[in-house]
Design a protein around this motif. Structure first.
Motif, PDB file in Angstrom:
ATOM      1  N   CYS A 122      -4.375  -3.655  22.978  1.00 24.25           N
ATOM      2  CA  CYS A 122      -4.511  -4.934  22.289  1.00 24.25           C
ATOM      3  C   CYS A 122      -3.754  -6.058  22.997  1.00 24.25           C
ATOM      4  CB  CYS A 122      -4.042  -4.811  20.838  1.00 24.25           C
ATOM      5  SG  CYS A 122      -4.498  -6.192  19.806  1.00 24.25           S
ATOM      6  N   LEU A 178      -2.939  -9.523  24.206  1.00 20.82           N
ATOM      7  CA  LEU A 178      -3.386 -10.771  23.585  1.00 20.82           C
ATOM      8  C   LEU A 178      -4.232 -11.589  24.550  1.00 20.82           C
ATOM      9  CD1 LEU A 178      -0.616 -11.949  21.144  1.00 20.82           C
ATOM     10  CD2 LEU A 178      -2.443 -10.286  20.840  1.00 20.82           C
ATOM     11  N   GLU A 179      -3.932 -11.487  25.836  1.00 18.34           N
ATOM     12  CA  GLU A 179      -4.899 -12.003  26.803  1.00 18.34           C
ATOM     13  C   GLU A 179      -5.816 -10.838  27.149  1.00 18.34           C
ATOM     14  OE1 GLU A 179      -5.182 -14.366  31.038  1.00 18.34           O
ATOM     15  OE2 GLU A 179      -3.764 -12.725  30.931  1.00 18.34           O
ATOM     16  N   ASP A 234     -14.252 -10.195  24.925  1.00 15.60           N
ATOM     17  CA  ASP A 234     -14.012 -10.639  23.553  1.00 15.60           C
ATOM     18  C   ASP A 234     -12.899  -9.791  22.965  1.00 15.60           C
ATOM     19  OD1 ASP A 234     -15.990 -12.464  23.582  1.00 15.60           O
ATOM     20  OD2 ASP A 234     -17.375 -11.362  22.287  1.00 15.60           O
ATOM     21  N   ARG A 235     -12.341 -10.259  21.886  1.00 16.17           N
ATOM     22  CA  ARG A 235     -11.280  -9.502  21.220  1.00 16.17           C
ATOM     23  C   ARG A 235     -11.730  -8.086  20.867  1.00 16.17           C
ATOM     24  NH1 ARG A 235      -6.800  -8.542  21.866  1.00 16.17           N
ATOM     25  NH2 ARG A 235      -6.707 -10.754  22.385  1.00 16.17           N
ATOM     26  N   ASP A 236     -12.883  -7.943  20.288  1.00 18.60           N
ATOM     27  CA  ASP A 236     -13.294  -6.592  19.860  1.00 18.60           C
ATOM     28  C   ASP A 236     -13.596  -5.710  21.073  1.00 18.60           C
ATOM     29  OD1 ASP A 236     -15.750  -8.131  20.214  1.00 18.60           O
ATOM     30  OD2 ASP A 236     -16.781  -6.375  19.441  1.00 18.60           O
ATOM     31  N   GLU A 274     -11.199  -6.217  15.281  1.00 16.81           N
ATOM     32  CA  GLU A 274     -10.786  -7.623  15.289  1.00 16.81           C
ATOM     33  C   GLU A 274      -9.361  -7.698  14.739  1.00 16.81           C
ATOM     34  OE1 GLU A 274     -12.498  -9.993  16.599  1.00 16.81           O
ATOM     35  OE2 GLU A 274     -14.575  -9.266  16.612  1.00 16.81           O
ATOM     36  N   LEU A 275      -8.629  -8.718  15.138  1.00 15.24           N
ATOM     37  CA  LEU A 275      -7.232  -8.799  14.709  1.00 15.24           C
ATOM     38  C   LEU A 275      -7.093  -8.966  13.199  1.00 15.24           C
ATOM     39  CD1 LEU A 275      -5.509 -10.821  17.553  1.00 15.24           C
ATOM     40  CD2 LEU A 275      -5.300  -8.400  17.006  1.00 15.24           C
ATOM     41  N   ARG A 276      -8.137  -9.428  12.552  1.00 15.96           N
ATOM     42  CA  ARG A 276      -8.124  -9.552  11.101  1.00 15.96           C
ATOM     43  C   ARG A 276      -7.882  -8.180  10.461  1.00 15.96           C
ATOM     44  NH1 ARG A 276     -13.216  -9.274  10.460  1.00 15.96           N
ATOM     45  NH2 ARG A 276     -13.541 -11.198  11.587  1.00 15.96           N
ATOM     46  N   TYR A 317      -7.177  -5.200  12.507  1.00 20.34           N
ATOM     47  CA  TYR A 317      -6.300  -4.353  13.313  1.00 20.34           C
ATOM     48  C   TYR A 317      -4.876  -4.796  13.005  1.00 20.34           C
ATOM     49  CZ  TYR A 317      -4.614  -1.535  17.170  1.00 20.34           C
ATOM     50  OH  TYR A 317      -3.968  -0.570  17.911  1.00 20.34           O
ATOM     51  N   LYS A 331     -19.576 -15.124  15.740  1.00 17.67           N
ATOM     52  CA  LYS A 331     -20.027 -13.737  15.864  1.00 17.67           C
ATOM     53  C   LYS A 331     -21.510 -13.600  15.520  1.00 17.67           C
ATOM     54  CE  LYS A 331     -16.539 -11.648  17.411  1.00 17.67           C
ATOM     55  NZ  LYS A 331     -16.600 -10.715  18.526  1.00 17.67           N
ATOM     56  N   ASP A 341      -3.252 -10.778   6.173  1.00 16.96           N
ATOM     57  CA  ASP A 341      -4.121  -9.651   5.850  1.00 16.96           C
ATOM     58  C   ASP A 341      -4.383  -9.610   4.341  1.00 16.96           C
ATOM     59  OD1 ASP A 341      -3.777  -9.110   8.476  1.00 16.96           O
ATOM     60  OD2 ASP A 341      -2.467  -7.381   8.185  1.00 16.96           O
ATOM     61  N   ILE A 391      -7.101 -16.057  21.259  1.00 16.60           N
ATOM     62  CA  ILE A 391      -6.611 -14.690  21.053  1.00 16.60           C
ATOM     63  C   ILE A 391      -7.470 -13.960  20.030  1.00 16.60           C
ATOM     64  CG2 ILE A 391      -4.649 -13.310  20.242  1.00 16.60           C
ATOM     65  CD1 ILE A 391      -2.806 -15.426  21.532  1.00 16.60           C
ATOM     66  N   SER A 392      -7.749 -14.628  18.909  1.00 14.31           N
ATOM     67  CA  SER A 392      -8.701 -14.076  17.953  1.00 14.31           C
ATOM     68  C   SER A 392      -9.757 -15.137  17.733  1.00 14.31           C
ATOM     69  CB  SER A 392      -8.010 -13.747  16.631  1.00 14.31           C
ATOM     70  OG  SER A 392      -7.284 -14.883  16.175  1.00 14.31           O
ATOM     71  N   HIS A 393     -10.957 -14.740  17.353  1.00 17.51           N
ATOM     72  CA  HIS A 393     -12.007 -15.752  17.201  1.00 17.51           C
ATOM     73  C   HIS A 393     -11.921 -16.461  15.860  1.00 17.51           C
ATOM     74  CE1 HIS A 393     -13.812 -12.464  14.942  1.00 17.51           C
ATOM     75  NE2 HIS A 393     -14.587 -13.352  14.394  1.00 17.51           N
ATOM     76  N   ASP A 394     -11.119 -15.909  14.952  1.00 20.66           N
ATOM     77  CA  ASP A 394     -11.153 -16.398  13.578  1.00 20.66           C
ATOM     78  C   ASP A 394      -9.823 -16.925  13.059  1.00 20.66           C
ATOM     79  OD1 ASP A 394      -9.726 -14.114  13.448  1.00 20.66           O
ATOM     80  OD2 ASP A 394     -11.053 -13.061  12.061  1.00 20.66           O
ATOM     81  N   SER A 435      -6.928 -15.489  13.036  1.00 18.20           N
ATOM     82  CA  SER A 435      -5.990 -14.538  12.436  1.00 18.20           C
ATOM     83  C   SER A 435      -4.769 -14.268  13.305  1.00 18.20           C
ATOM     84  CB  SER A 435      -6.697 -13.231  12.062  1.00 18.20           C
ATOM     85  OG  SER A 435      -7.530 -12.776  13.080  1.00 18.20           O
ATOM     86  N   PHE A 461       1.855 -15.270  26.125  1.00 19.64           N
ATOM     87  CA  PHE A 461       0.499 -15.705  25.784  1.00 19.64           C
ATOM     88  C   PHE A 461       0.426 -16.224  24.347  1.00 19.64           C
ATOM     89  CE2 PHE A 461      -4.213 -15.128  25.555  1.00 19.64           C
ATOM     90  CZ  PHE A 461      -4.530 -15.805  26.719  1.00 19.64           C
ATOM     91  N   ILE A 490       0.624 -13.821  15.636  1.00 21.75           N
ATOM     92  CA  ILE A 490       0.839 -12.453  16.123  1.00 21.75           C
ATOM     93  C   ILE A 490       1.423 -12.509  17.529  1.00 21.75           C
ATOM     94  CG2 ILE A 490      -0.377 -10.431  17.052  1.00 21.75           C
ATOM     95  CD1 ILE A 490      -2.243 -10.586  14.678  1.00 21.75           C
ATOM     96  N   ARG A 504       2.283  -9.593  20.544  1.00 22.18           N
ATOM     97  CA  ARG A 504       2.111  -8.182  20.864  1.00 22.18           C
ATOM     98  C   ARG A 504       3.339  -7.611  21.568  1.00 22.18           C
ATOM     99  NH1 ARG A 504       0.765  -3.347  19.354  1.00 22.18           N
ATOM    100  NH2 ARG A 504      -0.824  -2.265  20.562  1.00 22.18           N
TER     101      ARG A 504
END
Lengths: 743, 340, 206
Positions: free
Chosen positions: A189, A191-192, A272-274, A666-668, A670, B41, B246, C92-95, C97, C153, C185, C187
Motif C-alpha cells: 500500500c 501511498l505513491e 490506480d489505488r486498487d 480502496e483506502l476507504r 483498507y 470509478k 471509516d 493517493i485515494s480517488h475519493d 479518504s 508523499f 493517512i 503509510r
C-alpha cells in the motif's frame, strides 16, 4: 591523519554522527516542492491508465479496442502481452490493457469502452483454510526439518526414533500447549503507487521510476525493451513508499516506455489505488498449528509445528527455515510447511520478509505457555533465551535481549502493570493487558560506490546511485561526510537517485545505511588525507598531527597552526579533488556490521462488549549498532511500530471466497491506523559501547517485526483468551470470546 | 470519468429545470465527497451534473418561531458543528463528529450525507447497487452487510451516519420537484413541494432502477427540518473499529422524551445494520414508563436485535448493534456509556 | 466552450396544495409560506448556463489569478498538478479518504481530488506551496524540526490538515490534536512525530 585505515570516532568525540539534526530535504518535502515520479510533468506528456482484470481467474477470449480508440482524447491503446486472447489471468487486477490519452478522464473513459470477453475459471482464495486448500488441490508440501537433542543409535530407524523421542519429550513436559495462530496477508500500500513517467530522446530512454533500486532498474528496462542498459537512465529523486515492493520497473513500467515509443510522446503510467493493492505487492499470510512442551520453569523442550502460508498465485510464502519458531531455538523441534496457491496477486518482499509473520505465529504460543503457567510472560521469554555461552536463540546475543527487556520493562512500568492473563481488574467492559515480543535482523551493509567531489572553494558534494526511501539517506550521508571532514552537514550537497551515478545496491533488507556509510566514510577519509598532506606542507607540520574540526584543519590544540576549511581546499588547485569510495557487501569492516536485537512491549485496552482494541502505550528498545542520524533513526522505529499497529489491529487483504475479488482494495475499506489510534509510543535506542563499537547496522526492518505478537499477547493477557489470527478486529475478538464462553 | 455537462443553478427552480430534463441522466452535486469518487470509478455515469452549492436558499440555517430548525441541504457539516443551532441535538452533533475527518466535514453537506450511496464493496466494485441481485453478498463476504431487512436483494447497509439521529428526532426533509413525493412515476413537468418525514424518505430498493431514497431524478432535497429538541434527551453511539472516517460497524441514535425520571416516549434508530436506517419499535416500547439504568438499557439493546437475521459472516454485528443501542440510550439519559 | 441552451418548462412555482397533502410530522404552515415565497422570487432569468466540453476558467490560486482550461470532469487536483505545476497535493485515494490532496478552499480543508475545478471559480484556493517559500510557515518548520515526515508523499496533505486544524483550534490540547487529525493517512507511520509537531506549533503560538 595520514593513517588511512577506516574507523569511527568514539561516541564522546563525535561532532555529527548520532546527533539529532533536521533532514536536509525536510522543507522541500513538507512544503510540496519535492518532486516524485507521480509529479513529473514532461512537455506533451500523455496520461496512461490501465484496466485491471475484474475476475480472479479467467481466460481472455477476445479484446475489442475499436470503441475505446474512438473516445475523444484517447491516443493509444496498448494490450498487455499476458492478456492477449487465449491467456489465462490468475488474479484480479492483473493488467489487461493501458490507454494513453490527453487527460486522465479520457483515459479512464476509454478503458470503460474496452470490450473484453472472459471465460471464467475456478477460483480459490481461502488461504486460511487448509482443508479447503487441500480439497481444491491448492496445497503443496513446502519442506520441513526435524531436530532432536539426542542422536538416533546406529540401529535405530530415524523416523521411528524421532517419533518416539517426541512422544517421550511431550510426556516429560510439565506443560503442553496446543495452539493455532495466524496472520492475514497485507499489502504494501505505497501511498505513491507504482509507476513511471518516461520519455525517449532518440534511442535513449529517460525513465522517472518510483523505485528503491535506482542502480539496478536501468538494466531491467533495457532487457524489457531490447536496448542497451547504457541507453537507459532511471531517475528517482523522491519515492512515495516502497517497503520492499519497488525493486523493478514491472511490466507496466516497460509498457509505458513502449507506448511512449509508439506515440512519440512522453507517457506517465501510474497504477490506480486498487491496482496498487491488488498487484503491486503483498506480504504473505501464515497460519500455524503447534504443540509445544515445556519444563516446570517454562523452558521449551520440544516444538512440533505445521504451518500453511500463501504468497498468492505464484506460490511461495513464509518459509519454515530460519524463522519457525522465531528467534528461539528449542533443542528438539519438528517443523513443516505447506504452500497454498491462490488466485491473488503475488507476494513481494515486505519490510523484514517473513519475520513479522513468524514472530506473530510463534511468540504468541510462548505467551500462551506463560498464560497456562499463570506466569509473567516476561519471565518466560527471559528463561528461554539461554546465556551468551549457552544460547537458546539465534540472532542477537541473549545478553542484549536481557538488557533490552530490563530497559523496556522499566519504560513500560511492566511490573506495576502486570496481572496474570485474564485476571486484571475490569473497568466496566474494559480490560487491560500487557504483551511482549522480541526480534532479530541482519542489516549488513550493501554494495555502495560514491564519487566525492571537494571543490577548491570548499564546497563538497557527493554522487551516489542510491536512493532515499524517506529514511533520511541524504541526511545520513551528509552527517558521515560532516563528521569526517569537520564541516557542517547543511552545506553538503548529496546527489542521488540516478542510475548514471556510481552504482549502489537496492534499498532492501536494511542494507542502505551500512553501504552508504561505508562508501562515504572511506571516500571522505581518503580525501581528507590528500588535503591533509597539502595543509601539512603549507604549515610545515607533520600530516599525522592534523585534525579536521569546526571547519578548520590544523594541529590539535594549536589554533595558530591551522587553516580554515576553505583555505585548505584552495590548496587543491584548479580542479576539484575527486575521490571514490567503494564497499562490497560481505567485506569485513570496522565501519559496519550486522545482526541486531530488539524488544517491544504493548499495553492495550480491550472493550469486551464491542471487541474494540486500543493501544494505550507501546515501548520499543532497539539495538542498531552505531547510530548515524539519530532523529531519523527514531522516526524509523516510530514508523515501524505504527505500521505494526496497523497490521495488528486493522489491516488485512479481504478476498471474497465466492468471486475471488480483493474487496477492500480502496483506502476507504483498507483500514490503516490513523493518527488517533497509536497511543503513547516510547522509543529507546540501545547503544552501549559494546554494541556501538560494532559499527553501522541497518534499522529499517527490525522494529516492524514484533508489534503483531506483542499486541496479540497484550490482548490475550487482557482477555484471558487468545484471539488467534491477526488483525484483531472487533469481529475476531468477539468470536474468540464467544468460543471461550466469555462473551 | 465519463464526460458530462455541468451546470450550477442559483435558484431552486433553475435546479429543477436542469434536473427535469428527461432526455439526460442527472446527478446532484454538492460537496462531491461521494459523487466525484463514484464518477471517477465509472460507477455513476451521469450525462449532466447539477451543482446545488450555489443556491442561497439551500445554504441557510434558520430557527423558526415554532422551534423548528431548517437546515439547508447544502449546508456543510462543519458549519453545522460550529453553529449554535445544533444545541440540544446531541445525537446529530455526535454523528457528525463521528465522521472524524475535517476534510469530509468541511466539504460534505448534510443533504449529501443523507443521500450518499452505499459503501457496499460489491456496489463500489462495479457489481450493481444490489450486487448481482443480492447474490454477491449472499454468497460472498458479507461481514459489513445488513443484519436486518436483508431478505430481499438489497443486502447493503445504508451509509448515512446522521440519518438515524434525524429519524430519532422526528425530522422531515423538504423535497421539491416533479410530483414531489409521488415517486419516480410522477408526470413530467409536474412540480411540487412537500415535507417528507425522514423515516419515509429512505427505501429499500428492490431492483437496480431504484435507489435508496424515494427521490425521483427530477426532485431535490432542499432542507432538513428538525423539530425543537426541547424535552428530548438524545444521543448517538457508534461502534467504530478505529479512528478516521471509516464507517462504523454498527450505530444507534436514541431520542427520549422524559417525564421526570421516566421515559414518556422513545425512538431508537440503528444505523449500518440494514438497507435503510432501522427504527426499533421493540426497544422504544421497552423503555416507555421506565427510568433509564444499565439494566433497562441492556434490555432495550436486547429487544432491538431480537429479530436480527444476520447473514453468513456478520453475526457479530448483532452484538455490536445491541451495544450501540444500549450505549446510545445511556448517553441520551446522561449516564456513562461504558467502553473507552 | 460555454453554452446556455437549457430548455425547460419555465418556472412553474410551487404548488401549495401538493405541499400540504404530503406534509409530514413536522410540517408547519408558517414555515411553508416563507419558503414558497422565497422560491417564487427566485430564478426568473433565462436559465442557468450549461458547461459542455473544454472551457477556460480563472481560478484564484495562492493569491494569484490563473487561467486554466478544463472539462467539467476535470478535478482541481488535476488542474493544480498538470497545469499549474503545483504538485504538493497528491493523488493517493480517488475519493478523499486519505487526505493526501488536502488544500484549503476559502480557508477550509478539502480534498482537491473530489472537487471539480469548474465549480471553484471565485473561490480562494490555497495549496501547500503557499506555506513554503523563503520563510516557511510554522507548521512546515515544525514538521521538519520534529521529523514528522519520512517518504513525504502524504506530508503536504498532512501539513495542510495541521495548518487548517490549528487555524481553527490555536490552543488545541494534545488530546484534541489526536482527535482532530484523523482525515489523513500516512503509510510510513509519522503520526507520533506529527503530534509533536502540532503541539510545538501550539506552544509557539503560530
Amino acid at each position: 591523519m595520514a593513517d588511512n585505515s577506516y574507523s569511527w570516532p568514539k561516541a564522546e568525540e563525535t561532532s555529527a554522527l548520532g546527533k539529532r539534526v533536521n533532514r536536509i530535504d525536510g522543507v522541500e518535502k513538507a512544503s510540496g516542492r519535492a518532486k516524485y515520479t507521480y509529479d513529473i510533468q514532461l512537455p506533451k506528456q500523455l496520461i496512461a491508465r490501465a484496466l485491471g482484470c475484474p475476475h480472479a481467474h479467467c481466460k481472455i477470449v477476445s479484446i475489442d479496442t475499436s470503441v475505446a480508440e474512438k473516445v475523444p482524447g484517447v491516443v493509444h491503446v496498448h494490450v498487455f502481452e499476458k492478456a492477449k486472447p487465449g491467456s489465462e489471468i490468475q488474479w484480479q487486477g492483473e493488467l489487461i490493457a493501458a490507454i494513453a490519452a490527453e487527460s486522465d478522464g479520457a483515459a479512464v473513459e476509454g478503458l470503460s469502452k474496452l470490450k473484453i470477453q472472459y471465460e471464467m475459471l475456478e477460483v480459490f482464495v481461502d488461504d486460511a483454510n487448509l482443508a479447503a486448500a487441500q480439497a481444491a488441490n491448492r496445497a503443496t508440501k513446502g519442506g520441513g526439518k526435524e531436530q532432536t537433542e539426542r542422536e538416533p543409535g546406529d540401529d535405530d530407524d530415524e523416523k521411528e526414533f524421532v517419533t518416539a523421542e517426541f512422544a517421550r519429550l511431550f510426556k516429560e513436559s510439565k506443560y503442553v500447549i496446543d495452539g493455532f495462530y495466524g496472520i492475514d496477508a497485507i499489502t504494501h500500500c505505497c501511498l505513491e503507487p507504482h509507476g513511471a513517467t518516461v520519455a525517449w530522446n532518440g534511442d535513449k530512454l529517460l525513465a522517472y521510476l518510483s523505485t528503491q533500486n535506482v542502480s539496478g532498474t536501468d538494466e531491467q528496462f533495457a532487457d524489457g525493451l531490447k536496448i542497451a542498459a547504457d541507453d537507459v537512465e532511471v531517475r528517482c529523486e523522491h519515492i512515495g513508499g516502497g517497503f520492499g515492493s519497488k525493486f523493478a520497473p514491472d511490466y507496466w513500467g516497460v509498457a509505458a516506455a513502449e507506448i511512449s515509443r509508439a506515440t512519440g510522446r512522453p507517457v506517465k503510467l501510474m497504477l490506480d489505488r486498487d491496482q496498487e493493492l491488488k498487484i503491486a505487492g503483498n506480504r504473505p499470510s501464515a497460519y500455524l498449528k503447534v504443540k509445544l512442551g515445556a519444563d516446570a520453569n517454562g523452558v521449551i523442550q520440544v516444538w512440533d509445528s505445521e504451518h500453511w502460508t500463501s504468497g498468492g498465485a505464484t506460490g511461495g510464502g513464509v518459509p519454515h527455515n530460519g524463522v519457525i519458531p522465531y528467534v528461539f531455538e528449542p533443542k528438539n523441534y519438528r517443523r513443516s510447511q505447506i504452500n497454498i496457491q491462490t488466485n491473488l496477486g503475488p507476494q513481494r518482499a515486505w519490510r523484514a520478509p517473513n519475520h513479522p509473520q513468524a514472530c506473530a505465529i510463534t511468540h504468541t504460543a510462548i505467551d500462551d505457555l506463560a498464560a497456562r503457567m499463570g506466569a509473567d510472560s516476561m519471565d518466560i521469554f527471559l528463561r528461554n533465551l539461554g546465556t551468551d555461552d549457552a544460547r537458546r536463540i539465534g540472532g542477537a546475543k541473549p545478553s542484549v535481549y536481557r538488557a533490552e527487556i530490563e530497559l523496556a520493562a522499566k519504560l513500560m512500568d511492566w511490573k506495576a502493570k502486570w496481572h496474570p492473563h485474564g485476571k486484571g481488574a475490569a473497568k466496566g467492559s474494559v480490560v487491560d493487558g500487557l504483551g511482549l515480543a522480541i526480534h532479530t535482523w541482519g542489516g549488513g551493509a550493501n554494495d555502495s560506490n560514491c564519487n566525492l567531489k571537494i571543490h577548491p572553494d570548499g564546497s563538497v558534494e557527493t554522487f551516489c546511485g542510491t536512493q532515499d526511501l524517506g529514511v533520511g539517506t541524504r541526511t545520513a550521508i551528509a552527517l558521515v561526510l560532516s563528521e569526517t571532514l569537520g564541516i557542517p552537514y547543511t552545506g553538503i550537497k548529496v546527489n542521488l537517485g540516478s542510475s548514471k551515478l556510481p552504482v549502489s545496491g537496492p534499498s532492501g533488507g536494511s542494507t542502505t545505511i551500512g553501504g552508504v556509510s561505508e562508501s562515504h566514510r572511506r571516500a571522505a577519509t581518503d580525501a581528507l588525507a590528500k588535503i591533509g598532506d597539502l595543509v601539512a606542507k603549507k604549515l610545515g607540520v607533520a600530516a599525522d598531527t592534523l585534525v579536521a574540526a569546526n571547519s578548520r584543519i590544523g594541529v590539535k590544540g594549536q589554533p595558530d597552526k591551522s587553516l580554515s576549511w576553505k583555505e585548505a581546499c584552495n590548496l587543491i588547485g584548479m580542479r576539484p579533488l575527486e575521490v571514490t569510495g567503494s564497499f562490497k557487501r560481505g567485506t569485513p569492516s570496522p565501519l559496519s556490521n550486522s545482526t541486531v536485537g530488539g524488544v517491544q512491549m504493548a499495553h492495550v485496552l480491550v472493550d469486551k462488549d464491542t471487541g474494540v482494541v486500543k493501544i494505550n502505550k507501546f515501548v520499543a528498545v532497539q539495538d542498531m549498532g552505531l547510530v548515524v542520524a539519530r532523529k531519523q533513526a527514531e522516526s524509523q522505529i516510530y514508523g515501524a511500530i505504527i505500521m505494526g499497529i496497523a497490521s495488528a489491529l486493522f489491516e488485512q487483504r479481504i478476498a471474497d471466497r465466492a468471486s475471488g475479488a480483493f474487496l477492500n482494495s480502496e483506502l476507504r475499506d483498507y483500514k490503516l491506523a490513523r493518527l488517533g489510534d497509536i497511543g503513547d509510543i516510547v522509543v529507546e535506542i540501545y547503544e552501549p559501547e559494546s554494541e556501538r563499537s560494532r559499527g553501522v547496522i541497518g534499522l529499517g526492518e527490525p522494529p516492524v517485526i514484533s508489534p503483531g505478537a506483542a499486541i496479540s499477547n497484550a490482548v490475550a493477557n487482557a482477555l484471558g483468551v487468545r484471539v488467534p489470527v491477526l488483525p484483531l478486529t472487533p469481529q475476531r475478538v468477539l468470536e474468540a470470546l464467544q468460543k471461550a464462553g466469555r462473551a | 470519468m465519463k464526460n458530462f455537462e455541468y451546470a450550477a443553478p442559483t435558484t431552486e427552480s433553475e435546479a429543477l429545470q436542469l434536473l427535469g430534463d428527461s432526455s439526460v441522466s442527472t446527478e446532484i452535486l454538492a460537496g462531491g465527497t461521494d459523487l466525484v469518487g463514484l464518477m471517477k470509478k465509472m460507477i455513476v455515469t451521469p450525462d449532466r451534473v447539477v451543482n446545488i452549492l450555489g443556491i442561497p436558499s439551500l445554504r441557510t440555517l434558520e430557527r423558526r418561531v415554532d422551534g423548528q430548525l431548517w437546515i439547508g441541504a447544502a449546508v456543510t457539516l462543519d458549519t453545522l458543528l460550529d453553529s449554535p443551532y445544533l444545541a440540544g441535538y446531541d445525537a446529530v452533533t455526535q454523528a457528525i463528529r463521528g465522521i472524524n475527518s475535517m476534510q469530509f466535514q468541511c466539504q460534505g453537506t448534510i443533504g449529501g450525507e443523507i443521500c450518499q450511496r452505499p459503501q457496499c464493496w460489491f456496489f463500489r466494485g462495479g457489481r450493481g447497487l444490489l450486487g448481482e441481485g443480492g447474490q454477491a453478498a449472499a454468497n460472498g463476504d458479507n461481514r459489513y452487510h445488513a443484519i436486518f431487512g436483508n431478505d430481499g436483494p438489497a443486502k447493503f447497509v445504508h451509509s448515512s451516519r446522521i440519518a438515524p439521529a434525524l429519524i430519532a428526532l422526528g425530522a422531515a426533509v423538504r423535497v421539491i420537484g416533479g410530483a414531489a413525493g409521488r415517486g419516480p412515476d410522477g408526470a413530467d413537468g409536474e412540480v411540487g413541494e412537500r415535507l417528507v418525514p425522514i423515516a419515509e424518505f429512505f427505501q429499500t430498493p428492490r431492483h437496480e432502477r431504484q435507489r435508496e431514497t424515494i427521490l425521483a431524478p427530477n426532485q431535490l432535497v432542499t432542507h432538513i427540518v428538525l423539530p425543537s429538541p426541547a424535552g428530548i434527551a438524545n444521543a448517538t453511539y457508534e461502534v467504530r473499529h478505529g479512528e478516521g472516517p471509516d464507517y462504523p460497524l454498527a450505530a444507534a441514535s436514541a431520542a427520549l422524551r422524559m417525564d421526570g425520571e421516566r421515559v414518556a416516549d422513545a425512538r431508537i434508530v440503528m444505523g449500518q445494520v440494514a438497507p435503510t436506517p432501522w427504527n426499533t419499535v421493540a426497544a422504544a416500547a421497552l423503555l416507555r414508563g421506565r427510568s433509564i439504568d444499565e439494566t433497562v438499557a441492556e434490555a432495550a439493546g436486547q429487544a432491538a436485535v431480537a429479530d436480527a437475521t444476520p447473514l453468513s459472516q456478520n453475526a457479530y454485528k448483532v452484538q455490536l448493534a445491541k451495544v450501540a443501542v444500549k450505549r446510545a440510550i445511556l448517553a441520551a439519559a446522561g449516564h456513562p456509556t461504558g467502553g473507552f | 466552450m460555454t453554452e446556455s441552451t437549457i430548455k425547460g418548462p419555465g418556472d412553474p412555482g410551487f404548488s401549495r396544495r401538493d405541499f400540504l397533502r404530503g406534509s409530514g410530522a413536522v410540517a408547519a404552515a408558517t414555515a411553508l409560506q416563507t419558503h414558497a415565497a422565497a422560491a417564487n422570487q427566485e430564478g426568473q432569468a433565462a436559465g442557468p448556463a450549461i458547461v459542455r466540453g473544454e472551457t477556460t476558467i480563472t481560478l484564484q490560486v495562492n493569491g494569484e489569478s490563473k487561467k486554466v482550461t478544463v472539462e467539467p470532469r476535470t478535478t482541481l487536483l488535476e488542474v493544480l498538478r498538470t497545469q499549474l505545476d503545483l504538485t504538493g497535493a497528491k493523488p493517493i485515494s480517488h475519493d478523499g479518504s486519505s487526505g493526501g490532496s488536502t488544500v484549503m478552499i476559502d480557508g477550509k480543508p478539502m480534498s482537491a481530488s473530489t472537487l471539480l475545478a469548474v465549480a471553484l471559480v471565485g473561490k480562494k484556493i490555497q495549496t501547500v506551496e503557499s506555506l513554503g517559500g523563503p520563510k516557511p510557515d510554522a507548521v512546515v518548520k515544525a514538521f521538519v524540526e520534529h521529523d514528522a515526515l519520512q517518504c513525504g508523499f502524504c506530508t503536504p496533505g498532512f501539513v495542510m490538515a495541521v495548518r487548517a486544524f490549528l487555524d481553527k483550534h490555536p490552543q488545541a490540547t494534545e488530546a484534541e490534536i489526536r482527535g482532530g487529525l484523523n482525515g489523513n493517512i500516512c503509510r510510513c507511520g509519522t503520526y507520533a512525530n506529527i503530534i509533536q509537531a502540532a503541539i510545538a506549533v501550539v506552544k509557539g503560538g503560530k
